[in-house]
Design a protein around this motif. Structure first.
Motif, PDB file in Angstrom:
ATOM      1  N   THR A 127      20.902  -1.846 -33.837  1.00 24.54           N
ATOM      2  CA  THR A 127      20.911  -0.391 -34.004  1.00 24.54           C
ATOM      3  C   THR A 127      19.593   0.269 -33.601  1.00 24.54           C
ATOM      4  OG1 THR A 127      20.188  -0.554 -36.321  1.00 24.54           O
ATOM      5  CG2 THR A 127      22.572  -0.575 -35.884  1.00 24.54           C
ATOM      6  N   GLN A 128      18.520  -0.529 -33.477  1.00 28.39           N
ATOM      7  CA  GLN A 128      17.209   0.028 -33.124  1.00 28.39           C
ATOM      8  C   GLN A 128      16.553  -0.831 -32.052  1.00 28.39           C
ATOM      9  OE1 GLN A 128      14.637   0.784 -36.558  1.00 28.39           O
ATOM     10  NE2 GLN A 128      16.435   0.809 -37.893  1.00 28.39           N
ATOM     11  N   LYS A 129      15.722  -0.207 -31.233  1.00 23.61           N
ATOM     12  CA  LYS A 129      14.985  -0.951 -30.220  1.00 23.61           C
ATOM     13  C   LYS A 129      13.879  -1.781 -30.870  1.00 23.61           C
ATOM     14  CE  LYS A 129      15.672   2.254 -26.350  1.00 23.61           C
ATOM     15  NZ  LYS A 129      15.005   3.126 -25.357  1.00 23.61           N
ATOM     16  N   ALA A 130      13.779  -3.041 -30.453  1.00 29.51           N
ATOM     17  CA  ALA A 130      12.690  -3.891 -30.924  1.00 29.51           C
ATOM     18  C   ALA A 130      11.368  -3.359 -30.397  1.00 29.51           C
ATOM     19  CB  ALA A 130      12.903  -5.329 -30.460  1.00 29.51           C
ATOM     20  N   SER A 131      10.337  -3.492 -31.205  1.00 22.27           N
ATOM     21  CA  SER A 131       9.007  -3.020 -30.814  1.00 22.27           C
ATOM     22  C   SER A 131       7.985  -3.756 -31.665  1.00 22.27           C
ATOM     23  CB  SER A 131       8.892  -1.504 -31.030  1.00 22.27           C
ATOM     24  OG  SER A 131       7.610  -1.028 -30.662  1.00 22.27           O
ATOM     25  N   TRP A 132       7.204  -4.609 -31.031  1.00 21.72           N
ATOM     26  CA  TRP A 132       6.250  -5.423 -31.778  1.00 21.72           C
ATOM     27  C   TRP A 132       4.933  -5.542 -31.016  1.00 21.72           C
ATOM     28  CZ3 TRP A 132       5.526  -9.458 -28.445  1.00 21.72           C
ATOM     29  CH2 TRP A 132       6.616  -9.855 -27.648  1.00 21.72           C
ATOM     30  N   SER A 133       3.927  -6.077 -31.703  1.00 19.97           N
ATOM     31  CA  SER A 133       2.573  -6.160 -31.148  1.00 19.97           C
ATOM     32  C   SER A 133       2.172  -7.616 -30.919  1.00 19.97           C
ATOM     33  CB  SER A 133       1.577  -5.501 -32.111  1.00 19.97           C
ATOM     34  OG  SER A 133       0.242  -5.801 -31.751  1.00 19.97           O
ATOM     35  N   SER A 134       1.383  -7.838 -29.882  1.00 21.42           N
ATOM     36  CA  SER A 134       0.898  -9.195 -29.589  1.00 21.42           C
ATOM     37  C   SER A 134      -0.169  -9.648 -30.579  1.00 21.42           C
ATOM     38  CB  SER A 134       0.327  -9.265 -28.169  1.00 21.42           C
ATOM     39  OG  SER A 134      -0.844  -8.475 -28.050  1.00 21.42           O
ATOM     40  N   THR A 135      -0.676  -8.727 -31.391  1.00 25.23           N
ATOM     41  CA  THR A 135      -1.763  -9.065 -32.313  1.00 25.23           C
ATOM     42  C   THR A 135      -1.304  -9.184 -33.762  1.00 25.23           C
ATOM     43  OG1 THR A 135      -2.335  -6.715 -32.539  1.00 25.23           O
ATOM     44  CG2 THR A 135      -3.504  -7.988 -30.842  1.00 25.23           C
ATOM     45  N   SER A 136      -0.014  -8.979 -34.021  1.00 24.03           N
ATOM     46  CA  SER A 136       0.502  -9.039 -35.386  1.00 24.03           C
ATOM     47  C   SER A 136       1.763  -9.896 -35.421  1.00 24.03           C
ATOM     48  CB  SER A 136       0.822  -7.638 -35.906  1.00 24.03           C
ATOM     49  OG  SER A 136       1.388  -7.677 -37.195  1.00 24.03           O
ATOM     50  N   GLY A 137       1.741 -10.954 -36.226  1.00 26.21           N
ATOM     51  CA  GLY A 137       2.891 -11.840 -36.337  1.00 26.21           C
ATOM     52  C   GLY A 137       3.005 -12.798 -35.166  1.00 26.21           C
ATOM     53  N   THR A 138       4.097 -13.580 -35.179  1.00 26.20           N
ATOM     54  CA  THR A 138       4.399 -14.525 -34.097  1.00 26.20           C
ATOM     55  C   THR A 138       5.783 -14.212 -33.560  1.00 26.20           C
ATOM     56  OG1 THR A 138       3.048 -16.265 -35.112  1.00 26.20           O
ATOM     57  CG2 THR A 138       4.670 -16.959 -33.474  1.00 26.20           C
ATOM     58  N   HIS A 139       5.888 -14.077 -32.250  1.00 32.14           N
ATOM     59  CA  HIS A 139       7.117 -13.627 -31.605  1.00 32.14           C
ATOM     60  C   HIS A 139       7.499 -14.637 -30.515  1.00 32.14           C
ATOM     61  CE1 HIS A 139       5.898  -9.966 -33.647  1.00 32.14           C
ATOM     62  NE2 HIS A 139       4.716 -10.112 -33.043  1.00 32.14           N
ATOM     63  N   THR A 140       8.723 -15.157 -30.599  1.00 31.34           N
ATOM     64  CA  THR A 140       9.133 -16.255 -29.720  1.00 31.34           C
ATOM     65  C   THR A 140      10.474 -15.955 -29.053  1.00 31.34           C
ATOM     66  OG1 THR A 140       8.028 -17.847 -31.183  1.00 31.34           O
ATOM     67  CG2 THR A 140       9.611 -18.728 -29.608  1.00 31.34           C
ATOM     68  N   LEU A 141      10.536 -16.202 -27.762  1.00 29.02           N
ATOM     69  CA  LEU A 141      11.783 -16.139 -26.994  1.00 29.02           C
ATOM     70  C   LEU A 141      11.999 -17.481 -26.315  1.00 29.02           C
ATOM     71  CD1 LEU A 141      14.186 -14.669 -25.516  1.00 29.02           C
ATOM     72  CD2 LEU A 141      12.528 -14.120 -23.718  1.00 29.02           C
ATOM     73  N   VAL A 142      13.190 -18.062 -26.482  1.00 31.16           N
ATOM     74  CA  VAL A 142      13.577 -19.295 -25.788  1.00 31.16           C
ATOM     75  C   VAL A 142      14.853 -19.024 -25.003  1.00 31.16           C
ATOM     76  CG1 VAL A 142      14.210 -21.727 -26.029  1.00 31.16           C
ATOM     77  CG2 VAL A 142      12.591 -20.699 -27.649  1.00 31.16           C
ATOM     78  N   ILE A 143      14.859 -19.388 -23.714  1.00 31.30           N
ATOM     79  CA  ILE A 143      16.054 -19.237 -22.875  1.00 31.30           C
ATOM     80  C   ILE A 143      16.382 -20.581 -22.232  1.00 31.30           C
ATOM     81  CG2 ILE A 143      17.211 -17.884 -21.110  1.00 31.30           C
ATOM     82  CD1 ILE A 143      14.845 -15.937 -21.153  1.00 31.30           C
ATOM     83  N   ASP A 144      17.572 -21.072 -22.491  1.00 33.83           N
ATOM     84  CA  ASP A 144      18.116 -22.280 -21.858  1.00 33.83           C
ATOM     85  C   ASP A 144      19.075 -21.791 -20.778  1.00 33.83           C
ATOM     86  OD1 ASP A 144      19.350 -24.649 -21.171  1.00 33.83           O
ATOM     87  OD2 ASP A 144      20.088 -25.107 -23.177  1.00 33.83           O
ATOM     88  N   GLN A 145      18.767 -22.059 -19.511  1.00 39.06           N
ATOM     89  CA  GLN A 145      19.481 -21.378 -18.441  1.00 39.06           C
ATOM     90  C   GLN A 145      19.481 -22.163 -17.136  1.00 39.06           C
ATOM     91  OE1 GLN A 145      17.325 -17.706 -17.466  1.00 39.06           O
ATOM     92  NE2 GLN A 145      15.400 -18.761 -17.873  1.00 39.06           N
ATOM     93  N   ALA A 146      20.230 -21.624 -16.161  1.00 38.77           N
ATOM     94  CA  ALA A 146      20.220 -22.130 -14.791  1.00 38.77           C
ATOM     95  C   ALA A 146      20.434 -20.951 -13.852  1.00 38.77           C
ATOM     96  CB  ALA A 146      21.314 -23.173 -14.575  1.00 38.77           C
ATOM     97  N   VAL A 147      19.678 -20.905 -12.781  1.00 42.99           N
ATOM     98  CA  VAL A 147      19.915 -19.910 -11.728  1.00 42.99           C
ATOM     99  C   VAL A 147      20.926 -20.521 -10.773  1.00 42.99           C
ATOM    100  CG1 VAL A 147      18.917 -18.520  -9.887  1.00 42.99           C
ATOM    101  CG2 VAL A 147      17.577 -19.008 -11.942  1.00 42.99           C
ATOM    102  N   THR A 148      22.021 -19.827 -10.528  1.00 40.23           N
ATOM    103  CA  THR A 148      23.115 -20.405  -9.746  1.00 40.23           C
ATOM    104  C   THR A 148      23.374 -19.704  -8.414  1.00 40.23           C
ATOM    105  OG1 THR A 148      24.598 -19.142 -11.195  1.00 40.23           O
ATOM    106  CG2 THR A 148      24.324 -21.483 -11.668  1.00 40.23           C
ATOM    107  N   HIS A 149      22.725 -18.568  -8.188  1.00 35.52           N
ATOM    108  CA  HIS A 149      22.882 -17.900  -6.887  1.00 35.52           C
ATOM    109  C   HIS A 149      21.744 -16.906  -6.707  1.00 35.52           C
ATOM    110  CE1 HIS A 149      24.823 -16.105  -3.367  1.00 35.52           C
ATOM    111  NE2 HIS A 149      25.694 -17.098  -3.422  1.00 35.52           N
ATOM    112  N   LEU A 150      21.354 -16.723  -5.433  1.00 35.53           N
ATOM    113  CA  LEU A 150      20.305 -15.774  -5.079  1.00 35.53           C
ATOM    114  C   LEU A 150      20.767 -14.883  -3.928  1.00 35.53           C
ATOM    115  CD1 LEU A 150      17.190 -18.146  -5.073  1.00 35.53           C
ATOM    116  CD2 LEU A 150      17.668 -16.351  -6.751  1.00 35.53           C
ATOM    117  N   PRO A 151      20.234 -13.654  -3.834  1.00 36.47           N
ATOM    118  CA  PRO A 151      20.473 -12.851  -2.634  1.00 36.47           C
ATOM    119  C   PRO A 151      19.989 -13.603  -1.401  1.00 36.47           C
ATOM    120  CG  PRO A 151      19.463 -11.541  -4.361  1.00 36.47           C
ATOM    121  CD  PRO A 151      19.389 -12.966  -4.819  1.00 36.47           C
ATOM    122  N   VAL A 152      20.457 -13.202  -0.232  1.00 35.46           N
ATOM    123  CA  VAL A 152      20.177 -13.967   0.981  1.00 35.46           C
ATOM    124  C   VAL A 152      18.901 -13.509   1.677  1.00 35.46           C
ATOM    125  CG1 VAL A 152      21.074 -14.638   3.246  1.00 35.46           C
ATOM    126  CG2 VAL A 152      22.621 -14.447   1.280  1.00 35.46           C
ATOM    127  N   ALA A 153      18.782 -12.225   1.981  1.00 37.51           N
ATOM    128  CA  ALA A 153      17.625 -11.734   2.734  1.00 37.51           C
ATOM    129  C   ALA A 153      16.338 -11.803   1.911  1.00 37.51           C
ATOM    130  CB  ALA A 153      17.876 -10.299   3.198  1.00 37.51           C
TER     131      ALA A 153
END
Length: 270
Positions: A127-153
């Motif tokens: 319901t609200q946009k996340a907004s945090w600071s690099s100097t307060s708390g610990t903030h972690t993002l983990v992405i398990d992924q694969a790139v399967t296609h790219l534009p050509v040019a």
């Protein structure tokens, strides 16, 4: 001519089959050609994306402008819980990953000339946009992924970001076979110079005490010392090419696209 746009947020439960460029983790598929899969092609039924990934605290930006506003459409909670789009945001038939796809002719946000099918971090059950600071708390993002296609040019795509109140801070970016950390537009450390489409990998940001650590397959690759605020994470397929507008790339067909499969995306704040 493209097929008629589907209404948001209740797109029908129609999924695309896997592209030949997609493969099981660690196996390089055939190099992509310029031809795109048929849009709105029927495929096997799988779970809604929100049944595969925890999307409670995300919103989705799509490379579509179905309301004619001149900007990319968004899908927020609770609509995101039962939303999918057969061309740009759907589950694999196996139900083990969500496909994010953006075509070179896609609508863009007001701050970019490039299309994206991408999640933006939210809070309070979306319901609200996340907004945090690099100097307060610990903030972690983990992405398990694969790139399967790219534009050509211009075969470039962004697959994970930290954005602050005004611009991107750090992103994980693939250009051809070079997967690297982009530091606000400047090339940072190379994670691999021989990435093969379809290879599954994990990236992670850990932000704490004014330092942002970047991990690739659980190995620390880079640490940025910087204070920033009003920050949030992003994940998905942010294509860095276009066939139209101010960012038009010479020779890029409007059927060109970038695609990312996400098996898991997790955010924690402590």
């Amino acid at each position: 001519m493209k097929p008629p746009a589907k209404p948001l947020p209740f797109a029908p439960l129609v999924l695309l089959g896997l592209l030949s460029a997609c493969s099981e983790p660690g196996v390089a598929p055939t190099a992509p050609g310029p031809a795109a899969p048929a849009r709105n092609a029927p495929a096997a039924t799988a779970a809604y994306p929100a049944q595969v990934l925890n999307l409670a605290n995300w919103k989705l930006t799509l490379p579509l402008d179905q309301d004619g506003s001149g900007a990319a459409d968004e899908v927020q909670q609770p609509a995101l819980n039962t939303f999918e789009d057969a061309n740009h945001f759907f589950s694999r038939p196996a139900g083990d990953a969500v496909v994010f796809r953006a075509y070179a002719d896609g609508a863009t946000t007001s701050g970019s000339g490039y299309p994206r099918s991408e999640l933006r971090e939210m809070k309070s059950n979306g319901t609200q946009k996340a907004s945090w600071s690099s100097t307060s708390g610990t903030h972690t993002l983990v992405i398990d992924q694969a790139v399967t296609h790219l534009p050509v040019a211009k075969p470039h795509i962004v697959v994970g970001q930290i954005h602050d109140g005004s611009d991107d801070v750090l992103v994980f970016r693939l250009e051809g076979q070079k997967l690297f950390v982009d530091i606000n537009g400047d090339d940072g450390p190379t994670l691999t110079s021989s990435y093969q489409l379809g290879t599954r990998f994990t990236v992670k940001f850990v932000v704490s005490g004014g330092k942002t650590k970047c991990y690739y397959n659980n190995t620390l690759k880079y640490t940025l010392s910087k204070k920033y605020s009003k920050a949030y994470f992003k994940a998905g397929a942010y294509v860095q090419s276009s066939c139209r507008g101010s960012k038009k790339v010479s020779g890029e067909a409007c059927s060109a696209y970038g695609e990312v499969q996400i098996y898991d995306v997790r955010v924690t704040h402590n």
